[in-house]
Write a protein that holds these residues in place. Structure first.
Motif, PDB file in Angstrom:
ATOM      1  N   LEU A 196      -2.881   0.697  -6.271  1.00 18.05           N
ATOM      2  CA  LEU A 196      -3.465   1.030  -5.009  1.00 18.05           C
ATOM      3  C   LEU A 196      -4.754   0.271  -4.975  1.00 18.05           C
ATOM      4  CD1 LEU A 196      -3.102   2.177  -2.244  1.00 18.05           C
ATOM      5  CD2 LEU A 196      -4.013   4.547  -3.397  1.00 18.05           C
ATOM      6  N   LEU A 197      -5.463   0.836  -5.773  1.00 15.82           N
ATOM      7  CA  LEU A 197      -7.045   0.271  -5.878  1.00 15.82           C
ATOM      8  C   LEU A 197      -7.297  -1.405  -5.933  1.00 15.82           C
ATOM      9  CD1 LEU A 197      -8.649   2.830  -8.420  1.00 15.82           C
ATOM     10  CD2 LEU A 197      -8.809   2.731  -5.632  1.00 15.82           C
ATOM     11  N   LEU A 198      -6.194  -1.782  -6.565  1.00 17.35           N
ATOM     12  CA  LEU A 198      -6.204  -3.492  -6.743  1.00 17.35           C
ATOM     13  C   LEU A 198      -5.962  -3.876  -5.355  1.00 17.35           C
ATOM     14  CD1 LEU A 198      -6.398  -6.081  -8.267  1.00 17.35           C
ATOM     15  CD2 LEU A 198      -3.988  -5.669  -8.868  1.00 17.35           C
ATOM     16  N   TYR A 199      -4.876  -3.256  -4.639  1.00 16.56           N
ATOM     17  CA  TYR A 199      -4.712  -3.917  -3.415  1.00 16.56           C
ATOM     18  C   TYR A 199      -5.589  -3.868  -2.412  1.00 16.56           C
ATOM     19  CZ  TYR A 199      -1.933  -4.797   0.980  1.00 16.56           C
ATOM     20  OH  TYR A 199      -1.395  -5.366   2.155  1.00 16.56           O
ATOM     21  N   VAL A 200      -6.313  -2.711  -2.376  1.00 19.51           N
ATOM     22  CA  VAL A 200      -7.615  -2.494  -1.425  1.00 19.51           C
ATOM     23  C   VAL A 200      -8.410  -3.518  -1.980  1.00 19.51           C
ATOM     24  CG1 VAL A 200      -9.285  -0.928  -0.768  1.00 19.51           C
ATOM     25  CG2 VAL A 200      -7.045   0.054  -1.193  1.00 19.51           C
ATOM     26  N   PHE A 201      -8.826  -3.668  -3.071  1.00 23.06           N
ATOM     27  CA  PHE A 201      -9.875  -4.603  -3.676  1.00 23.06           C
ATOM     28  C   PHE A 201      -9.633  -5.919  -2.889  1.00 23.06           C
ATOM     29  CE2 PHE A 201     -11.611  -7.551  -6.687  1.00 23.06           C
ATOM     30  CZ  PHE A 201     -12.862  -7.128  -6.468  1.00 23.06           C
ATOM     31  N   VAL A 202      -8.100  -6.505  -3.118  1.00 25.49           N
ATOM     32  CA  VAL A 202      -7.739  -7.838  -2.838  1.00 25.49           C
ATOM     33  C   VAL A 202      -7.923  -7.926  -1.527  1.00 25.49           C
ATOM     34  CG1 VAL A 202      -5.998  -9.380  -2.575  1.00 25.49           C
ATOM     35  CG2 VAL A 202      -6.224  -8.128  -4.657  1.00 25.49           C
ATOM     36  N   GLN A 203      -7.574  -7.134  -0.663  1.00 24.83           N
ATOM     37  CA  GLN A 203      -7.743  -7.381   0.771  1.00 24.83           C
ATOM     38  C   GLN A 203      -9.057  -7.167   1.309  1.00 24.83           C
ATOM     39  OE1 GLN A 203      -5.480  -8.476   2.512  1.00 24.83           O
ATOM     40  NE2 GLN A 203      -3.464  -7.210   2.501  1.00 24.83           N
ATOM     41  N   GLY A 204      -9.942  -6.442   0.656  1.00 27.18           N
ATOM     42  CA  GLY A 204     -11.379  -6.172   0.911  1.00 27.18           C
ATOM     43  C   GLY A 204     -12.342  -7.601   0.595  1.00 27.18           C
ATOM     44  N   VAL A 205     -11.900  -8.319  -0.597  1.00 25.01           N
ATOM     45  CA  VAL A 205     -12.386  -9.581  -0.635  1.00 25.01           C
ATOM     46  C   VAL A 205     -11.794 -10.698   0.364  1.00 25.01           C
ATOM     47  CG1 VAL A 205     -12.320 -11.515  -2.377  1.00 25.01           C
ATOM     48  CG2 VAL A 205     -12.592  -9.136  -3.229  1.00 25.01           C
ATOM     49  N   VAL A 206     -10.534 -10.601   0.601  1.00 30.79           N
ATOM     50  CA  VAL A 206     -10.135 -11.488   1.577  1.00 30.79           C
ATOM     51  C   VAL A 206     -10.960 -11.439   3.058  1.00 30.79           C
ATOM     52  CG1 VAL A 206      -8.163 -12.226   2.900  1.00 30.79           C
ATOM     53  CG2 VAL A 206      -8.136 -12.005   0.584  1.00 30.79           C
ATOM     54  N   LEU A 207     -10.921 -10.090   3.412  1.00 29.68           N
ATOM     55  CA  LEU A 207     -11.740  -9.921   4.951  1.00 29.68           C
ATOM     56  C   LEU A 207     -13.025  -9.978   4.600  1.00 29.68           C
ATOM     57  CD1 LEU A 207      -9.844  -6.432   5.798  1.00 29.68           C
ATOM     58  CD2 LEU A 207      -9.437  -8.729   6.635  1.00 29.68           C
ATOM     59  N   LEU A 232       0.848  -1.205   0.076  1.00 33.14           N
ATOM     60  CA  LEU A 232       0.019  -0.169   0.113  1.00 33.14           C
ATOM     61  C   LEU A 232       0.869   1.080   0.016  1.00 33.14           C
ATOM     62  CD1 LEU A 232      -2.886   0.971   0.242  1.00 33.14           C
ATOM     63  CD2 LEU A 232      -2.693   0.966   2.734  1.00 33.14           C
ATOM     64  N   HIS A 233       1.889   1.318   0.867  1.00 30.51           N
ATOM     65  CA  HIS A 233       2.776   2.658   0.739  1.00 30.51           C
ATOM     66  C   HIS A 233       3.489   2.686  -0.492  1.00 30.51           C
ATOM     67  CE1 HIS A 233       6.711   4.193   1.752  1.00 30.51           C
ATOM     68  NE2 HIS A 233       5.990   5.225   2.648  1.00 30.51           N
ATOM     69  N   ASP A 234       4.023   1.574  -0.847  1.00 26.71           N
ATOM     70  CA  ASP A 234       4.885   1.542  -2.232  1.00 26.71           C
ATOM     71  C   ASP A 234       3.977   2.024  -3.374  1.00 26.71           C
ATOM     72  OD1 ASP A 234       6.850   0.718  -0.900  1.00 26.71           O
ATOM     73  OD2 ASP A 234       6.848  -1.294  -1.466  1.00 26.71           O
ATOM     74  N   ALA A 235       2.806   1.671  -3.588  1.00 29.53           N
ATOM     75  CA  ALA A 235       1.896   1.948  -4.489  1.00 29.53           C
ATOM     76  C   ALA A 235       1.801   3.733  -4.460  1.00 29.53           C
ATOM     77  CB  ALA A 235       0.651   1.264  -4.614  1.00 29.53           C
ATOM     78  N   TRP A 236       1.125   4.065  -3.282  1.00 30.77           N
ATOM     79  CA  TRP A 236       0.794   5.421  -2.900  1.00 30.77           C
ATOM     80  C   TRP A 236       1.994   6.183  -3.219  1.00 30.77           C
ATOM     81  CZ3 TRP A 236      -3.381   8.235  -1.690  1.00 30.77           C
ATOM     82  CH2 TRP A 236      -3.022   9.434  -1.329  1.00 30.77           C
ATOM     83  N   MET A 237       3.219   5.781  -2.766  1.00 33.37           N
ATOM     84  CA  MET A 237       4.442   6.823  -2.960  1.00 33.37           C
ATOM     85  C   MET A 237       4.746   6.723  -4.556  1.00 33.37           C
ATOM     86  SD  MET A 237       5.002   7.934  -0.121  1.00 33.37           S
ATOM     87  CE  MET A 237       6.587   8.822  -0.618  1.00 33.37           C
ATOM     88  N   ALA A 238       4.565   5.899  -5.247  1.00 35.30           N
ATOM     89  CA  ALA A 238       4.942   5.896  -6.652  1.00 35.30           C
ATOM     90  C   ALA A 238       3.932   6.087  -7.486  1.00 35.30           C
ATOM     91  CB  ALA A 238       5.190   4.306  -7.177  1.00 35.30           C
TER      92      ALA A 238
END
Length: 376
Positions: A82-93, A70-76
């Motif tokens: 970033l949205l893909l990471y949020v979506f993946v973690q949302g599906v897992v949770l 999340l940090h690396d995607a935001w800084m880059a």
């Protein structure tokens, strides 16, 4: 319905008492313990999708392993990543808490509706049968927020087109992106305000994901002020109970540290924390005794935190069920004591259970003197 309605106040008190049930806390504790593993799994899946490198060596620092993508995607400025990471973690949770949260919600629904404490295996069995509904409703609300944002970013990519095509397509792309952003904001606001209704709907109505998501929009359309007021009223009970529990947990942790310093010396606590930090960084290899003591200390502190989180989760989920029952009574005019449960199939019945043998016995018990003249 007002916040001083005696029936609502009684339901509020019963919700607080139901949340203190050890069965619900135990199932919630399972979910709390599985959640870190689920977050690590989500970070691993994202790393494989994004770069193809799982980076197993970074697992020595699990918190950083989860936060780093999340940090690396935001800084880059990699917004889609970033949205893909949020979506993946949302599906897992959604999958994890669709199961454990659904089990606790069912236990709370049975407790509040029938005043009966159902066993934890029964709640887990219900969550297993309705797993698609619990997880699917959460994932649907999550996707209703993330997908319009992704679509808006894709539409905005028209500005990258060179030449005349980019000049012509970029203005209408801005308008389309604005509409999609508005859709995402509306969906996020509804999910934040009324998304808590999904699990109680399935737990109380024995329904599916479609009914749960429909109930979110239906109850929101019936009146947001009432919905927000009822939810805040029940969350106030969560705040009171969990704050008192947090104060006791923090006092126990502080007392543990003071006892360790008094018994093992003033530098003992610093040695334990420094050892944990060095192990996480991989900069030192401590002695076995120091390592065992440090790990034990971390497990004890983590266990206290996990017990408080389990109590908090139990209170939040019970408060959601209580708020749903109150809203259902106000909007649909259904009594809180009504709980829908699918009928259990009895399977195949033998002749004895079906009654055929008894019918045959009735015919055989009729004596010759009591039979009709025309009977054989």
């Amino acid at each position: 319905m007002t916040l001083f309605d005696p029936a609502l106040v009684d339901l509020w008190h019963r919700t607080g008492r139901a949340a203190r049930d050890d069965r619900k806390r135990l199932v919630a504790l399972y979910g709390v313990l599985v959640t870190p593993l689920a977050l690590i799994l989500g970070a691993l899946v994202f790393r494989l999708i994004d770069a193809g490198d799982p980076a197993f060596g970074a697992l020595r620092r699990p918190i950083a392993y989860v936060i780093a993508p999340l940090h690396d995607a935001w800084m880059a400025d990699r917004d889609l990543a970033l949205l893909l990471y949020v979506f993946v973690q949302g599906v897992v949770l959604s999958a994890v808490w669709g199961f454990f949260g659904g089990a606790v919600s069912r236990l709370a629904a049975v407790h509040l509706a029938t005043d009966r404490k159902e066993s934890a295996p029964a709640g887990i069995a219900f969550a297993r049968r309705h797993f698609k509904g619990f997880a699917g409703a959460r994932a649907a609300l999550w996707a209703s927020v993330v997908l319009p944002v992704v679509a808006a970013a894709v539409v905005s990519a028209a500005g990258r087109l060179p030449g005349l095509a980019g000049t012509i397509l970029f203005p209408p792309a801005i308008v389309a992106a604005a509409l999609l952003a508005l859709v995402a904001v509306v969906a996020a606001s509804l999910a934040a305000v009324a998304g808590f209704l999904t699990s109680p709907t399935i737990a109380c109505e024995d329904s599916d994901a479609f009914d749960a998501v429909s109930r979110v929009y239906g109850y929101a359309a019936a009146g947001l002020p009432r919905l927000v007021g009822v939810r805040l009223f029940f969350l106030a009970g969560v705040f009171v109970g969990s704050t008192w529990r947090l104060a006791r947990t923090a006092a126990a942790a502080v007392l543990l540290c003071l006892v360790i310093q008094a018994g093992a010396g003033p530098d003992a606590l610093r040695r334990l924390t420094d050892t944990l930090f060095d192990v996480g960084q991989g900069t030192a290899t401590p002695q076995l005794g120091t390592l065992l003591a440090s790990m034990t200390f971390a497990l004890v502190i983590g266990g206290l935190a996990a017990l408080w989180l389990a109590d908090l989760v139990s209170r939040v989920l019970c408060a959601r069920v209580g708020a749903y029952l109150a809203l259902r009574r106000s909007i649909d005019r259904i009594a809180p004591a009504e709980l829908r449960t699918a009928p259990v199939s009895r399977g195949r019945l033998g002749p004895e259970a079906a009654g055929f043998v008894e019918v045959d016995r009735v015919g055989s018990d009729v004596g010759p003197a009591r039979r009709s003249p025309g009977a054989p």
